[in-house]
Design a protein around this motif. Structure first.
Motif, PDB file in Angstrom:
ATOM      1  N   PHE A   1       2.142 -10.862 -14.829  1.00 63.27           N
ATOM      2  CA  PHE A   1       1.925 -11.750 -15.969  1.00 63.27           C
ATOM      3  C   PHE A   1       1.681 -13.187 -15.505  1.00 63.27           C
ATOM      4  N   GLN A   2       2.481 -13.640 -14.538  1.00 65.29           N
ATOM      5  CA  GLN A   2       2.318 -15.006 -14.052  1.00 65.29           C
ATOM      6  C   GLN A   2       0.979 -15.180 -13.331  1.00 65.29           C
ATOM      7  N   THR A   3       0.611 -14.204 -12.529  1.00 61.37           N
ATOM      8  CA  THR A   3      -0.652 -14.289 -11.800  1.00 61.37           C
ATOM      9  C   THR A   3      -1.836 -14.311 -12.761  1.00 61.37           C
ATOM     10  N   LEU A   4      -1.781 -13.496 -13.815  1.00 57.97           N
ATOM     11  CA  LEU A   4      -2.862 -13.495 -14.800  1.00 57.97           C
ATOM     12  C   LEU A   4      -2.966 -14.849 -15.489  1.00 57.97           C
ATOM     13  N   ALA A   5      -1.832 -15.425 -15.874  1.00 61.82           N
ATOM     14  CA  ALA A   5      -1.849 -16.729 -16.538  1.00 61.82           C
ATOM     15  C   ALA A   5      -2.422 -17.809 -15.618  1.00 61.82           C
ATOM     16  N   ASP A   6      -1.991 -17.805 -14.365  1.00 63.56           N
ATOM     17  CA  ASP A   6      -2.491 -18.801 -13.409  1.00 63.56           C
ATOM     18  C   ASP A   6      -3.987 -18.623 -13.146  1.00 63.56           C
ATOM     19  N   THR A   7      -4.429 -17.383 -13.033  1.00 64.98           N
ATOM     20  CA  THR A   7      -5.843 -17.111 -12.773  1.00 64.98           C
ATOM     21  C   THR A   7      -6.698 -17.473 -13.983  1.00 64.98           C
ATOM     22  N   PHE A   8      -6.178 -17.240 -15.177  1.00 62.47           N
ATOM     23  CA  PHE A   8      -6.851 -17.673 -16.406  1.00 62.47           C
ATOM     24  C   PHE A   8      -7.135 -19.175 -16.344  1.00 62.47           C
TER      25      PHE A   8
ATOM     26  N   ASP B   1       9.588  12.597   0.028  1.00 58.86           N
ATOM     27  CA  ASP B   1       9.458  13.410  -1.180  1.00 58.86           C
ATOM     28  C   ASP B   1       9.592  12.589  -2.457  1.00 58.86           C
ATOM     29  N   MET B   2       9.535  11.271  -2.314  1.00 58.38           N
ATOM     30  CA  MET B   2       9.753  10.398  -3.467  1.00 58.38           C
ATOM     31  C   MET B   2       8.462   9.697  -3.865  1.00 58.38           C
ATOM     32  N   ALA B   3       8.363   9.335  -5.166  1.00 54.70           N
ATOM     33  CA  ALA B   3       7.164   8.649  -5.635  1.00 54.70           C
ATOM     34  C   ALA B   3       7.458   7.852  -6.894  1.00 54.70           C
ATOM     35  N   ILE B   4       6.867   6.668  -6.961  1.00 55.78           N
ATOM     36  CA  ILE B   4       6.896   5.802  -8.144  1.00 55.78           C
ATOM     37  C   ILE B   4       5.452   5.520  -8.524  1.00 55.78           C
ATOM     38  N   PHE B   5       5.148   5.655  -9.812  1.00 55.25           N
ATOM     39  CA  PHE B   5       3.807   5.329 -10.318  1.00 55.25           C
ATOM     40  C   PHE B   5       3.953   4.438 -11.549  1.00 55.25           C
ATOM     41  N   ALA B   6       3.102   3.409 -11.643  1.00 57.19           N
ATOM     42  CA  ALA B   6       3.250   2.423 -12.715  1.00 57.19           C
ATOM     43  C   ALA B   6       1.908   1.992 -13.289  1.00 57.19           C
ATOM     44  N   VAL B   7       1.980   1.413 -14.464  1.00 56.75           N
ATOM     45  CA  VAL B   7       0.828   0.777 -15.107  1.00 56.75           C
ATOM     46  C   VAL B   7       0.912  -0.726 -14.833  1.00 56.75           C
ATOM     47  N   ASN B   8      -0.228  -1.298 -14.498  1.00 60.69           N
ATOM     48  CA  ASN B   8      -0.337  -2.713 -14.131  1.00 60.69           C
ATOM     49  C   ASN B   8       0.377  -2.979 -12.817  1.00 60.69           C
ATOM     50  N   GLY B   9       0.152  -4.143 -12.266  1.00 64.97           N
ATOM     51  CA  GLY B   9       0.700  -4.466 -10.962  1.00 64.97           C
ATOM     52  C   GLY B   9      -0.112  -5.570 -10.321  1.00 64.97           C
ATOM     53  N   ASP B  10       0.235  -5.903  -9.109  1.00 66.19           N
ATOM     54  CA  ASP B  10      -0.423  -6.998  -8.417  1.00 66.19           C
ATOM     55  C   ASP B  10      -0.440  -6.701  -6.918  1.00 66.19           C
ATOM     56  N   ASN B  11      -0.725  -7.720  -6.122  1.00 71.21           N
ATOM     57  CA  ASN B  11      -0.807  -7.504  -4.681  1.00 71.21           C
ATOM     58  C   ASN B  11       0.519  -7.080  -4.074  1.00 71.21           C
ATOM     59  N   SER B  12       1.628  -7.573  -4.646  1.00 70.85           N
ATOM     60  CA  SER B  12       2.939  -7.158  -4.135  1.00 70.85           C
ATOM     61  C   SER B  12       3.127  -5.655  -4.300  1.00 70.85           C
ATOM     62  N   SER B  13       2.755  -5.166  -5.469  1.00 70.62           N
ATOM     63  CA  SER B  13       2.840  -3.723  -5.714  1.00 70.62           C
ATOM     64  C   SER B  13       1.937  -2.978  -4.743  1.00 70.62           C
ATOM     65  N   ALA B  14       0.727  -3.500  -4.553  1.00 73.42           N
ATOM     66  CA  ALA B  14      -0.229  -2.842  -3.669  1.00 73.42           C
ATOM     67  C   ALA B  14       0.286  -2.791  -2.231  1.00 73.42           C
ATOM     68  N   GLU B  15       0.989  -3.822  -1.813  1.00 68.80           N
ATOM     69  CA  GLU B  15       1.532  -3.830  -0.450  1.00 68.80           C
ATOM     70  C   GLU B  15       2.615  -2.769  -0.286  1.00 68.80           C
TER      71      GLU B  15
END
Length: 335
Positions: free
Chosen positions: A40-47, A244-258
């Motif tokens: 959310f913060q990254t989107l606001a700053d990029t806007f 054997d573990m996994a997390i999947f989410a909607v939305n995200g940023d570079n931190s998530s990608a890393e």
């Protein structure tokens, strides 16, 4: 005397040009959903950055995940006579009066993500389809990783936050994980009061105590996903084998990608995310719609629909390098 007249004419012309320049400066404002996570913060700053680069005066206000705060922020921008007002509504039904006020003053109102009753343009993704794409991505991993498991034997938990319509719609879709995966078994919904990283971490700790057998987690909220990931990767983590573990989410940023990148070496359980374009792509679409409304190239009532970006082991390098993913689309998961 002639020189004095000439100087006066030059001065008048300069002032006139400056006045025209000031009059032509457009103002754009963004009332955010909230600033409770990096996305959310990254989107606001990029806007702000992208609009400013295009010659706009741009700013944003923290919606605080609170309809009352959003209304107050919108009223402040109306008083400031902005030209374009983006609103990512927590409760769209509560925004009718303030949107009517804005449009009555000639302010172009752009409903972002959450459709309101009235608007000049709507920028939206299909909330259900985006959640479905997230489940499709998770199903691909589950069915490949647990290929030898009995059908519908791999327990899956859904971490939800039902304080806004989008969260309700997307959580409901994720509860249908068994319809997307031959191996997945829906085990439990973990309802969270807030979509923050701390909330996700605490909720995951509680779930692990009661259901340590659950190793796959879906959530519509990136901050909750980061909290789950933090619980398992922290110093006091109860596990150190994430294979054997996994997390999947909607939305995200570079931190998530890393973290997704780290999961390729089983250094993190965060396996994938879907989003509606990169943050920069989204901000540029916002700019395009704002300019289109102002110059008349887009009609009142314009609908701008977003596609899905899939970030996982096969595409994370592309995402981190380019800020988006073009090599994989929704069609690849619906074959």
């Amino acid at each position: 005397m002639k020189k004095l007249v000439s100087l006066l004419l030059v001065l008048v012309l300069a002032l006139s040009l400056a006045s025209v320049s000031l009059a032509e400066e457009k103002k754009a404002a963004f009332v955010t959903f909230g600033l409770g996570g990096d996305f959310f913060q990254t989107l606001a700053d990029t806007f702000v950055r992208n609009f400013t680069a295009d010659g706009w005066e741009a700013s944003y206000a923290d919606g605080q995940f609170n309809p009352t705060k959003q209304i107050e922020a919108a009223e402040n921008y109306i008083a400031m006579n902005v030209d374009v007002l983006f609103i990512w509504s927590v409760a769209p039904e509560a925004m009718g009066s303030v949107i009517e006020q804005a449009r009555a003053k000639g302010i172009k109102v752009i409903a972002f993500v959450a459709p309101t009753e009235a608007y000049d343009a709507l920028m939206v993704s299909d909330d259900a389809e985006l959640a479905d794409d997230c489940v499709r991505l998770a199903a691909k991993w589950i069915d490949e990783h647990f290929a030898d498991a009995p059908d519908h034997s791999v327990p899956v938990a859904v971490f939800s936050c039902r304080t806004a319509d989008t969260g309700v719609i997307q959580a409901d879709e994720m509860l249908k994980v068994e319809e997307f995966s031959a191996k997945a078994k829906f085990a439990k919904e973990v309802e969270c009061a807030e979509e923050t990283m701390t909330t996700g971490q605490n909720a995951m700790e509680n779930l692990y105590i009661s259901n340590p057998e659950i190793k796959v987690f879906l959530t519509p909220h990136n901050a909750l996903a980061l909290g789950i990931n933090s619980y398992f990767t922290g110093l006091s983590s109860p596990v150190n084998d994430y294979s054997d573990m996994a997390i999947f989410a909607v939305n995200g940023d570079n931190s998530s990608a890393e973290y997704i990148q780290a999961s390729m070496k089983n250094e993190s359980p965060f396996r994938g995310m879907v989003l509606t374009g990169s943050v920069n792509d989204t901000a540029n679409e916002m700019l395009m719609v704002a300019n289109g409304l102002m110059d008349g190239t887009l009609p009142v009532g314009h609908l701008q629909k977003a596609g899905t970006v899939f970030v996982y082991a096969d595409t994370v390098e592309e995402y981190l390098t380019t800020g988006t993913v073009q090599s994989v689309t929704s069609a690849d998961f619906q074959k």
